[in-house]
Design an enzyme around this catalytic site. Structure first.
Site, mmCIF file in Angstrom:
data_model
loop_
_atom_site.group_PDB
_atom_site.id
_atom_site.type_symbol
_atom_site.label_atom_id
_atom_site.label_comp_id
_atom_site.label_asym_id
_atom_site.label_seq_id
_atom_site.Cartn_x
_atom_site.Cartn_y
_atom_site.Cartn_z
ATOM 1 N N GLY A 1 -18.963 -1.022 9.442
ATOM 2 C CA GLY A 1 -18.566 0.224 10.016
ATOM 3 C C GLY A 1 -18.502 0.859 11.546
ATOM 4 O O GLY A 1 -18.402 -0.149 12.254
ATOM 5 N N GLY B 1 -21.113 -1.156 13.967
ATOM 6 C CA GLY B 1 -20.333 -2.528 14.246
ATOM 7 C C GLY B 1 -20.854 -3.872 12.903
ATOM 8 O O GLY B 1 -20.471 -3.759 11.732
ATOM 9 N N GLY C 1 -2.495 3.153 8.171
ATOM 10 C CA GLY C 1 -2.438 1.703 7.773
ATOM 11 C C GLY C 1 -2.840 1.095 8.322
ATOM 12 O O GLY C 1 -3.587 0.928 8.979
ATOM 13 N N ASP D 1 1.086 -1.036 -0.209
ATOM 14 C CA ASP D 1 0.106 0.402 -0.026
ATOM 15 C C ASP D 1 0.728 1.223 0.031
ATOM 16 O O ASP D 1 1.613 1.592 0.830
ATOM 17 C CB ASP D 1 -0.817 0.409 1.203
ATOM 18 C CG ASP D 1 -1.870 -0.346 1.275
ATOM 19 O OD1 ASP D 1 -2.134 -1.633 0.363
ATOM 20 O OD2 ASP D 1 -2.333 -1.173 2.207
ATOM 21 N N ASP E 1 -11.045 -5.817 6.771
ATOM 22 C CA ASP E 1 -10.045 -6.945 6.838
ATOM 23 C C ASP E 1 -9.622 -7.643 8.073
ATOM 24 O O ASP E 1 -9.366 -8.598 7.984
ATOM 25 C CB ASP E 1 -8.700 -6.758 6.589
ATOM 26 C CG ASP E 1 -9.390 -6.528 4.630
ATOM 27 O OD1 ASP E 1 -9.877 -6.172 4.283
ATOM 28 O OD2 ASP E 1 -7.659 -5.086 3.989
HETATM 29 O O1 RIB Z 1 -9.270 -3.502 2.038
HETATM 30 C C1 RIB Z 1 -8.389 -2.596 2.713
HETATM 31 C C2 RIB Z 1 -6.993 -2.804 1.769
HETATM 32 O O2 RIB Z 1 -7.740 -3.079 0.020
HETATM 33 C C3 RIB Z 1 -6.136 -2.241 1.246
HETATM 34 O O3 RIB Z 1 -4.399 -3.083 1.863
HETATM 35 C C4 RIB Z 1 -5.414 -2.569 -0.103
HETATM 36 O O4 RIB Z 1 -3.765 -3.413 -0.691
HETATM 37 C C5 RIB Z 1 -6.792 -3.131 -0.394
HETATM 38 O O5 RIB Z 1 -6.703 -4.263 -1.101
#
Ligand code: RIB
Length: 316
Positions: free
Chosen positions: A225, A228, A292, A14, A257
């Site tokens: 978001g 929740g 990040g 990123d 993620d």
């Molecule tokens: O979900 C976030 C991610 O989406 C970032 O880290 C970026 O790389 C994209 O894949």
């Protein structure tokens, strides 16, 4: 208790600019120094799961380049097993260009590179080596659709619990829904899934989640978001899990993620869907407090502490 998780998805590097606002079409915004972080939905989820205490194997692909070496080194440093990652000579390592505004919202453009070159053979070779290993497989759709199909089909064939994060919703996942993966869409992706199933209109989240769950006959966990998640059981019964307020929102990149990694890790460790989703929500709330995608992902003990302090307000 430790759990074993196989993560199949994208890894990116990123490149991030913090700017006073997100650019509009054709517009240039100027920030200060370029920041570089590990990224990609698969790589991010793998790190979140490892920090939450799971044994994690990551399956995906990088190019034969400096970014790929760095991406794998970062995963390895987090304790993620990267032995099954394919190295693609013909493609570059995936990269994401990200702008973040002062409210922590972002805009992302991804060069998929090697992620798009993941083959069914890459996945099946990794699954073969992992035979009898995972408690759960987490798949996200930022790689080739052939790789996604191979991973979900392998999980079904082996009877492994499978979480499918449909980010983005690809038409090619339509046939996978009957295999009963636990789906983790966000609000927009839920609507896309609902329409992919041929359902009409734009009803409530509860109605859409119940319709999708009746098709998969598995839970659908919708990430909302700061609100929740809404978890809808295979029986169509909804359950809201609120998020604690983040102390300060710096960067929401990777919050979904983080949720997926901790949710799947918790399932692999034997938690039920509601408890696993609660852990995912707690972790995601903590993750947005740092810049990040991975910096703010919490440890298992930090998640436990956040869960404990969130209990009283969750009941009100
Ligand atoms: O979900 C976030 C991610 O989406 C970032 O880290 C970026 O790389 C994209 O894949």
């Amino acid at each position: 208790m430790s759990g074993r998780l196989l993560v199949v998805g994208a890894v990116n590097v990123d490149m991030v600019v913090a700017a006073s606002r997100l650019p509009g079409p054709g517009e240039t915004v100027v920030g200060s120094n370029l920041q570089r972080y590990g990224g990609g939905k698969g790589g991010n989820s793998a790190v979140a799961a490892a920090r939450a205490g799971a044994d994690v194997r990551y399956v995906g692909a990088v190019g034969q380049d400096e970014l790929g070496t760095a991406a794998l080194g970062e995963l390895h440093a987090e304790g993620v097993d990267v032995d099954d990652v394919a190295i693609k000579q013909e493609a570059s390592t995936g990269a994401a260009l990200i702008v973040v505004d002062p409210a922590g919202e972002n805009q992302i453009a991804v060069a998929a590179g090697a992620n798009a070159a993941v083959t069914p053979q890459d996945v099946s070779a990794a699954v073969e080596r992992a035979r009898d290993w995972p408690g759960c497989v987490l798949v996200s759709t930022e790689i080739s659709i052939e790789g996604v199909v191979a991973a979900v089909e392998a999980a079904a064939a082996h009877g492994w619990l499978c979480v499918l994060n449909p980010a983005p919703v690809e038409p090619g996942i339509r046939g996978l829904l009957q295999l009963g993966p636990i789906l983790t869409p966000n609000r927009g992706e839920l609507k896309d899934l609902y329409h992919l199933l041929g359902e009409p209109g734009d009803p409530s989240i509860e109605t859409m989640a119940a319709a999708v769950a009746s098709h998969t006959r598995a839970p659908v966990v919708v990430t909302l978001g700061a609100e929740g998640v809404l978890s809808c059981g295979a029986d169509g019964v909804p359950h809201r899990i609120p998020a604690a307020s983040a102390r300060r929102v710096v960067d929401t990149t990777g919050a979904g993620d983080t949720f997926n990694g901790v949710f799947a890790a918790s399932l692999a460790m034997g938690a039920d869907v509601i408890h696993a989703a609660g852990r995912g929500v707690a972790a995601a709330s903590l993750s947005v407090e740092s810049a990040g995608a991975r910096t703010g992902m919490p440890s298992a003990s930090a998640i436990d502490a956040a869960m404990a302090s969130a209990q009283p307000s969750a009941r009100t």
